[in-house]
Each structure stands twice: as C-alpha cells, then as structure tokens.
Scaffold this motif. Structure first.
Motif, PDB file in Angstrom:
ATOM      1  N   THR A   1       0.850  -1.186   0.000  1.00  0.00           N
ATOM      2  CA  THR A   1       0.000   0.000   0.000  1.00  0.00           C
ATOM      3  C   THR A   1       0.887   1.238   0.000  1.00  0.00           C
ATOM      4  O   THR A   1       1.993   1.225   0.552  1.00  0.00           O
ATOM      5  CB  THR A   1      -0.923   0.047   1.236  1.00  0.00           C
ATOM      6  OG1 THR A   1      -0.109   0.063   2.417  1.00  0.00           O
ATOM      7  CG2 THR A   1      -1.837  -1.162   1.276  1.00  0.00           C
ATOM      8  N   PHE A   2       0.383   2.309  -0.642  1.00  0.00           N
ATOM      9  CA  PHE A   2       1.191   3.526  -0.698  1.00  0.00           C
ATOM     10  C   PHE A   2       0.585   4.653   0.137  1.00  0.00           C
ATOM     11  O   PHE A   2       1.113   5.765   0.147  1.00  0.00           O
ATOM     12  CB  PHE A   2       1.405   3.985  -2.151  1.00  0.00           C
ATOM     13  CG  PHE A   2       0.155   4.109  -2.972  1.00  0.00           C
ATOM     14  CD1 PHE A   2      -0.577   5.273  -2.988  1.00  0.00           C
ATOM     15  CD2 PHE A   2      -0.279   3.047  -3.759  1.00  0.00           C
ATOM     16  CE1 PHE A   2      -1.714   5.403  -3.756  1.00  0.00           C
ATOM     17  CE2 PHE A   2      -1.416   3.161  -4.534  1.00  0.00           C
ATOM     18  CZ  PHE A   2      -2.153   4.340  -4.537  1.00  0.00           C
ATOM     19  N   GLU A   3      -0.523   4.376   0.816  1.00  0.00           N
ATOM     20  CA  GLU A   3      -1.075   5.275   1.845  1.00  0.00           C
ATOM     21  C   GLU A   3      -1.232   6.707   1.349  1.00  0.00           C
ATOM     22  O   GLU A   3      -0.842   7.665   2.014  1.00  0.00           O
ATOM     23  CB  GLU A   3      -0.183   5.226   3.093  1.00  0.00           C
ATOM     24  CG  GLU A   3      -0.184   3.848   3.743  1.00  0.00           C
ATOM     25  CD  GLU A   3       1.119   3.537   4.449  1.00  0.00           C
ATOM     26  OE1 GLU A   3       2.067   4.333   4.337  1.00  0.00           O
ATOM     27  OE2 GLU A   3       1.197   2.487   5.101  1.00  0.00           O
ATOM     28  N   ASP A   4      -1.801   6.840   0.140  1.00  0.00           N
ATOM     29  CA  ASP A   4      -2.094   8.155  -0.453  1.00  0.00           C
ATOM     30  C   ASP A   4      -0.855   8.987  -0.771  1.00  0.00           C
ATOM     31  O   ASP A   4      -0.955  10.185  -1.030  1.00  0.00           O
ATOM     32  CB  ASP A   4      -3.020   8.978   0.460  1.00  0.00           C
ATOM     33  CG  ASP A   4      -4.383   8.335   0.618  1.00  0.00           C
ATOM     34  OD1 ASP A   4      -4.776   7.568  -0.272  1.00  0.00           O
ATOM     35  OD2 ASP A   4      -5.047   8.601   1.626  1.00  0.00           O
ATOM     36  N   SER A   5       0.323   8.357  -0.773  1.00  0.00           N
ATOM     37  CA  SER A   5       1.559   9.089  -1.049  1.00  0.00           C
ATOM     38  C   SER A   5       2.021   8.831  -2.485  1.00  0.00           C
ATOM     39  O   SER A   5       2.367   7.688  -2.831  1.00  0.00           O
ATOM     40  CB  SER A   5       2.663   8.673  -0.071  1.00  0.00           C
ATOM     41  OG  SER A   5       3.928   9.138  -0.510  1.00  0.00           O
ATOM     42  N   ILE A   6       2.026   9.871  -3.307  1.00  0.00           N
ATOM     43  CA  ILE A   6       2.496   9.745  -4.685  1.00  0.00           C
ATOM     44  C   ILE A   6       3.964   9.326  -4.708  1.00  0.00           C
ATOM     45  O   ILE A   6       4.374   8.464  -5.482  1.00  0.00           O
ATOM     46  CB  ILE A   6       2.296  11.076  -5.427  1.00  0.00           C
ATOM     47  CG1 ILE A   6       0.805  11.355  -5.616  1.00  0.00           C
ATOM     48  CG2 ILE A   6       3.015  11.072  -6.778  1.00  0.00           C
ATOM     49  CD1 ILE A   6       0.506  12.746  -6.132  1.00  0.00           C
ATOM     50  N   GLU A   7       4.757   9.930  -3.846  1.00  0.00           N
ATOM     51  CA  GLU A   7       6.192   9.626  -3.813  1.00  0.00           C
ATOM     52  C   GLU A   7       6.422   8.154  -3.470  1.00  0.00           C
ATOM     53  O   GLU A   7       7.277   7.486  -4.066  1.00  0.00           O
ATOM     54  CB  GLU A   7       6.901  10.514  -2.796  1.00  0.00           C
ATOM     55  CG  GLU A   7       6.948  11.992  -3.173  1.00  0.00           C
ATOM     56  CD  GLU A   7       5.623  12.714  -2.940  1.00  0.00           C
ATOM     57  OE1 GLU A   7       4.748  12.158  -2.225  1.00  0.00           O
ATOM     58  OE2 GLU A   7       5.460  13.823  -3.478  1.00  0.00           O
ATOM     59  N   LYS A   8       5.651   7.641  -2.522  1.00  0.00           N
ATOM     60  CA  LYS A   8       5.801   6.243  -2.135  1.00  0.00           C
ATOM     61  C   LYS A   8       5.364   5.318  -3.263  1.00  0.00           C
ATOM     62  O   LYS A   8       6.003   4.281  -3.505  1.00  0.00           O
ATOM     63  CB  LYS A   8       4.992   5.951  -0.872  1.00  0.00           C
ATOM     64  CG  LYS A   8       5.222   4.559  -0.311  1.00  0.00           C
ATOM     65  CD  LYS A   8       4.544   4.390   1.053  1.00  0.00           C
ATOM     66  CE  LYS A   8       4.832   3.001   1.634  1.00  0.00           C
ATOM     67  NZ  LYS A   8       4.205   2.835   2.979  1.00  0.00           N
ATOM     68  N   GLN A   9       4.306   5.682  -3.963  1.00  0.00           N
ATOM     69  CA  GLN A   9       3.841   4.853  -5.066  1.00  0.00           C
ATOM     70  C   GLN A   9       4.890   4.759  -6.179  1.00  0.00           C
ATOM     71  O   GLN A   9       5.174   3.672  -6.686  1.00  0.00           O
ATOM     72  CB  GLN A   9       2.528   5.410  -5.628  1.00  0.00           C
ATOM     73  CG  GLN A   9       1.874   4.494  -6.653  1.00  0.00           C
ATOM     74  CD  GLN A   9       0.534   5.008  -7.127  1.00  0.00           C
ATOM     75  OE1 GLN A   9       0.275   6.206  -7.111  1.00  0.00           O
ATOM     76  NE2 GLN A   9      -0.323   4.108  -7.556  1.00  0.00           N
ATOM     77  N   ILE A  10       5.488   5.881  -6.535  1.00  0.00           N
ATOM     78  CA  ILE A  10       6.543   5.870  -7.552  1.00  0.00           C
ATOM     79  C   ILE A  10       7.739   5.062  -7.067  1.00  0.00           C
ATOM     80  O   ILE A  10       8.327   4.268  -7.818  1.00  0.00           O
ATOM     81  CB  ILE A  10       6.955   7.307  -7.908  1.00  0.00           C
ATOM     82  CG1 ILE A  10       5.786   8.046  -8.578  1.00  0.00           C
ATOM     83  CG2 ILE A  10       8.179   7.306  -8.831  1.00  0.00           C
ATOM     84  CD1 ILE A  10       6.032   9.532  -8.763  1.00  0.00           C
ATOM     85  N   SER A  11       8.093   5.227  -5.792  1.00  0.00           N
ATOM     86  CA  SER A  11       9.225   4.501  -5.224  1.00  0.00           C
ATOM     87  C   SER A  11       8.990   2.991  -5.267  1.00  0.00           C
ATOM     88  O   SER A  11       9.927   2.215  -5.525  1.00  0.00           O
ATOM     89  CB  SER A  11       9.469   4.958  -3.785  1.00  0.00           C
ATOM     90  OG  SER A  11      10.482   4.203  -3.162  1.00  0.00           O
TER      91      SER A  11
END
Length: 385
Positions: free
Chosen positions: A28-38
């Motif tokens: 899950t990326f918890e609404d974080s764009i940066e985490k999703q890209i990472s």
C-alpha cells in the motif's frame, strides 16, 4: 486495506496469481504519490516484473508508466488516467499494458434512470457527487447528466460534492435536505455517500419517502438494500475481476501474447443491483475477503489458446471519443493532440467493433451470472447476460 473495495481488489489479485502459479506481493502507498513511484522503482529488486495499481491521481500515471519503462516492468492501472493520454504512448515503450475502468457514464446513467423510474419520472432530485476534477467524479457526473437529458420532467435542484466518504458527505446531505425538503430522490456518488443519505433519512423520519442508490456494491449497502426501503440499489464495479483480469493480461503479455493496441484501454463491466434478491445473491457470491470465484486461468489466452473465456463483460475504449464525453476534459485537449499511430490504424481498420464482438464470442457464464438474472435489466451495463 481498511476499505472494503480495496479488500476485494487485493482478493482478485491473490486469486488470479494462485490460479496462474505466480508469486504475489501486496503493498500500500497510503495516499503518497512519492511512495507509489518509489514502489515501482524498487519492484525489480524484489523480483517483481509486473504491477497492478491504481494511480493516486490522473497525472501521476505518467510518472508511474515512465518509471515502469525505465526499470523494465509491465504495468496495469485502473480508474485514474491523465486526460488525452493513451496507454500505447511511445514514451512508455511497451511497459503500460492496460488501463481499465468501468464505464461510469453508462453505469451511473443506469442507476439514475432506475431512481427516476422509481419516483415516476417526475420531480426534484439531488446529486451528492465526488471531488470535482477527479476523473471518476467527472465521468459519473456525465452519467447523471445523460440520464437527466432523457427525463425532462426530472429537475436536479442541487449538485454538491460529498467528499466520497460518509463522514464528509453527512453534513452535505443534511444541508441539502434542509434546503430542499421536497426532493424525491438523491443520487449518491458511491455507497459510503448513500449510507450517509440513508442514515440522515432515517433520523429525520423520511425512510421510504426519498430513495437513493450508490456505487461499489459494498456489503453494508447490499445489506441495507435488504432492509431499508429507501435503498434502491448499488452499481457493482467488481474490484475482484478488475484486478484479477489485469493479472491475466500482464501474465499473457509476459508469456508472449500480442494484444491489439486498442486493448490497452478497456472498459470492464458493471452491474446495477436493484433488488433485494440480487443483493442477497451477490453477497452469497463473495467470501469474507471480498473474493469472487472467477476462473482466471480459463481467461488466459496463453494457457488456453483460442479457447479462452471471459466471465465478465468488457469492451475496448475508443480513445477518439473517450475524453470528449467529459466536460472537464475537453478544455485540456492539446492543440496538437493525435492518437498513437498504431492505435489510429487499428481504429481505421474497424477493430473497435471487431474486438468487442470477439469479447462477446469468448464470454461464458461466471459466478455472477445468476445475480445478473435477478436484476430488472437482466443484463450488465455493457449488455452481457
């Protein structure tokens, strides 16, 4: 993962990977764009070569697809895409393999029409919508407008964003009902919004005098349909199929199956559940995790050759008139916009109709076929039975 819709999303991925003999990892990326890209960047280091995801917002899909291309993985995305961006865009090589969504315009139009029919096709109604500028919210509003255009004696007296969850929607519903106490129906953006409507109606002693319907086919809404006379129905956009078939698509591509460029953008079917019997049957088809027992291996073109069968409807999206149907998207069209060359050639060859006919020819009964037969239409939004 606390949200029931995403639990079904996860369950569909798990089932498809189990049936196809693949390893599965859930993040899950918890609404974080940066985490999703990472997470896309780090996928190869975890042994991952294909990802199913939901772009956090419309524009981030460009970064996700570019990152997938850079690190050499395949990507399937759902629900949220940038305006006037085709998945076959040359900038992403062959990494962005699938964009899928329900046809929100036809799905919400069917739901709104059922509400209008219920109130005798005349009177005042409200719409508690999603967040303006969100692709799904704007396309669902287009569905409401489509239904209104066919019902001249229905008046939409107010249209307010409800924030997509019951906590945010509740004060909006309360204020709208205070301002417009003579409405007969409330069109709800999703099931959480519809639950807020039903709760307010109950507290004000209005249950049965005003009707609503939602979108998502959550257990709570399905159960409310069985016991609350104001709960007319809900649209199933079938998260387990959406992700499970996305896995099938990625798997087949990795095994060398070639798709028509138009197949990189598809509508996956939806179903308007509008009877307590349909709600009961749908509930029985889901296990506690949200899993629905589709035969995903049977849908694989690699595993079955020409004998593959799909158990839920689908259509290719015709990109030549996809974004233009949505008011907020028309102003975003670049002056020099053109379709990718292969996509344009496929359209010119008449492949929109040919591919949709192919899906119909390869359709087969599935775990929700009996549910479809219990709805008023006795067919899905895309016309499958």
């Amino acid at each position: 993962m606390a949200n029931e819709y995403w639990q079904g999303w996860d369950a569909g991925c798990k089932l498809a990977t189990e049936q196809l003999g693949l390893k599965y990892m859930s993040q899950t990326f918890e609404d974080s764009i940066e985490k999703q890209i990472s997470q896309i960047e780090q996928a190869p280091s975890l042994g991952v070569n294909a990802v199913v995801t939901f772009a956090q917002n419309a524009e981030v899909i460009k970064a996700l697809a570019a990152t997938a291309s850079q690190v050499g993985i395949k990507l399937a995305n759902a629900h949220s895409t940038a305006a006037w961006l085709h998945a076959d865009d040359a900038a992403y090589g062959d990494a962005y393999l699938l964009y899928s969504q329900p046809d929100n315009i036809r799905g919400i139009a069917a739901m709104a029409q059922a509400l209008f029919d219920k109130i005798g096709n005349t009177g005042k109604v409200l719409y508690v919508g999603g967040l303006p500028g969100n692709f799904s919210a704007d396309s669902r509003m287009a569905g409401v407008q489509l239904a209104l255009g066919k019902n001249p004696d229905i008046t939409l007296v107010a249209n307010e964003p409800g924030g997509e969850n019951r906590v945010a929607a509740r004060p909006v519903v309360e204020n709208l009902l205070t301002a417009h106490p003579d409405v007969k129906a409330i069109i709800s953006y999703n099931d959480d919004t519809a639950i807020a409507v039903l709760d307010v109606l109950r507290e004000r002693g209005l249950t049965g005098s005003i009707v609503t319907a939602g979108n998502d086919a959550t257990r709570e809404m399905l159960n409310r349909m069985r016991e609350d006379e104001s709960a007319l129905g809900t649209v199933s956009i079938n998260a387990p199929f959406m992700t499970g078939y996305s896995v099938v698509t990625l798997y087949d591509a990795l095994e060398g199956v070639n798709y028509d460029p138009l197949e990189k953008m598809r509508y996956f079917d939806s179903l308007f559940l509008d009877s307590p019997e349909a709600a009961e049957k749908y509930l029985a088809a889901m296990d506690p995790s949200g899993r629905i027992d589709f035969d995903f291996k049977g849908m694989s073109r690699h595993a079955n050759g020409d004998n593959w069968k799909v158990q839920w409807g689908m259509e290719v999206i015709d990109p030549s008139n996809f974004w233009g149907k949505i008011e907020s998207m028309t102003s975003l069209k670049p002056a020099d916009w053109t379709l990718p060359e292969k996509v344009a050639a496929s359209i010119q060859a008449g492949n929109v109709d040919k591919l949709n006919a192919m899906y119909k020819a390869h359709s087969a009964p599935g775990p929700l076929s009996a549910v479809t037969g219990l709805t008023r239409a006795k067919k899905t939004v895309l016309g499958f039975s």
